[in-house]
Scaffold this active site. Structure first.
Site, PDB file in Angstrom:
ATOM      1  CB  THR A 112       9.938   1.435  -8.633  1.00  0.00           C
ATOM      2  OG1 THR A 112      10.692   2.034  -7.599  1.00  0.00           O
ATOM      3  CG2 THR A 112      10.846   0.986  -9.757  1.00  0.00           C
TER       4      THR A 112
ATOM      5  CG  LEU B 137      11.804   8.382  -1.312  1.00  0.00           C
ATOM      6  CD1 LEU B 137      11.943   6.880  -1.364  1.00  0.00           C
ATOM      7  CD2 LEU B 137      12.693   9.059  -2.322  1.00  0.00           C
TER       8      LEU B 137
ATOM      9  CB  VAL C 191       7.188  -0.406  -3.288  1.00  0.00           C
ATOM     10  CG1 VAL C 191       7.429  -0.451  -1.781  1.00  0.00           C
ATOM     11  CG2 VAL C 191       6.263  -1.541  -3.707  1.00  0.00           C
ATOM     12  CB  CYS C 192      10.705   3.472  -4.554  1.00  0.00           C
ATOM     13  SG  CYS C 192      11.631   1.940  -4.664  1.00  0.00           S
ATOM     14  CB  THR C 193       6.276   6.279  -5.813  1.00  0.00           C
ATOM     15  OG1 THR C 193       7.088   6.088  -6.971  1.00  0.00           O
ATOM     16  CG2 THR C 193       5.515   7.579  -5.930  1.00  0.00           C
TER      17      THR C 193
END
Ligand code: BEZ
Length: 210
Positions: free
Chosen positions: A42, A49, A44-46
């Site tokens: 996804t 992290l 935003v998560c990318t």
């Protein structure tokens, strides 16, 4: 009951992108940032992290380990890690827990069904070397976190755990701090022989202790 500040962070054994860990043993004598993200692959998560991977030296300076979690399986985490490296320019350099059965997410209250059905929202836990929860923050899925703020809070937590001070609004490392109200002026004279600026009897400002 929901996890609260001062509670011992629930221990667990789990598979991560770096193999199986027993959480408390893995933390050891370090501080720890444990954070959940909603889902692999996804957008935003990318970005999050990748940003955390870039900040790893800053966490290391603070003797703080970082570990992520989502309810995806470990093969999915590992496949997604390639995209993180490709798109964010930094390889994943910290473990991500695979919590497909949601046991850990439930223990930490990471699933908020009224916000996001079955996925973890963006929680952040700072855990001390004593394994107790020192900070909890929760963001919605649509808002990426500011991990510089997490570093700032770790600086405050580490300072205030050693000295009888608290940190004021927007404080950052090196700024003046506040003598805790529970310390009498007589005791403050012993701890802060250089004196302090008394704005009010309850608002006493001193340079940040070394
Ligand atoms: C994201 O990481 O972009 C995301 C994940 C779940 C819901 C909305 C956004």
């Amino acid at each position: 009951m929901a996890l609260q500040l001062g509670d011992v962070a629930p221990d667990f054994t789990a598979m991560t992108t770096e193999g199986e860990i027993k959480f408390h043993d893995w933390i050891g004598d370090s501080w720890c940032v444990f954070f959940s993200h909603p889902k692999d692959y996804t957008p935003v998560c990318t970005t999050e992290l990748g940003a955390v991977a870039k900040l790893k030296p800053e966490f290391q300076k603070r003797n703080c380990k970082v570990i992520g979690l989502s309810v995806d399986p470990v093969d999915s985490h590992k496949g997604w890690a390639k995209d993180i490296e490709e798109t964010q320019g930094t390889a994943l350099n910290f473990p991500v827990v695979a919590d497909a059965d949601r046991k850990i997410a439930d223990a930490y209250g990471m699933i908020h069904p009224k916000a996001l059905d079955t996925l973890t929202v963006r929680t952040v836990f700072v855990i001390g070397p004593d394994k107790k929860v020192k900070l909890m923050i929760t963001y919605p899925a649509s808002t990426g976190r500011n991990f510089d703020e997490i570093l700032r809070v770790i600086d405050s937590l580490q300072l205030t755990s050693k000295h009888s001070v608290a940190t004021p609004v927007n404080w950052k490392h090196g700024d003046d701090v506040i003598i805790v109200p529970s310390l009498s002026n007589d005791d403050a004279k012993k701890k802060f022989p250089g004196g302090w600026k008394e704005v009010k009897p309850y608002l006493r400002i001193v340079p940040q202790p070394k």
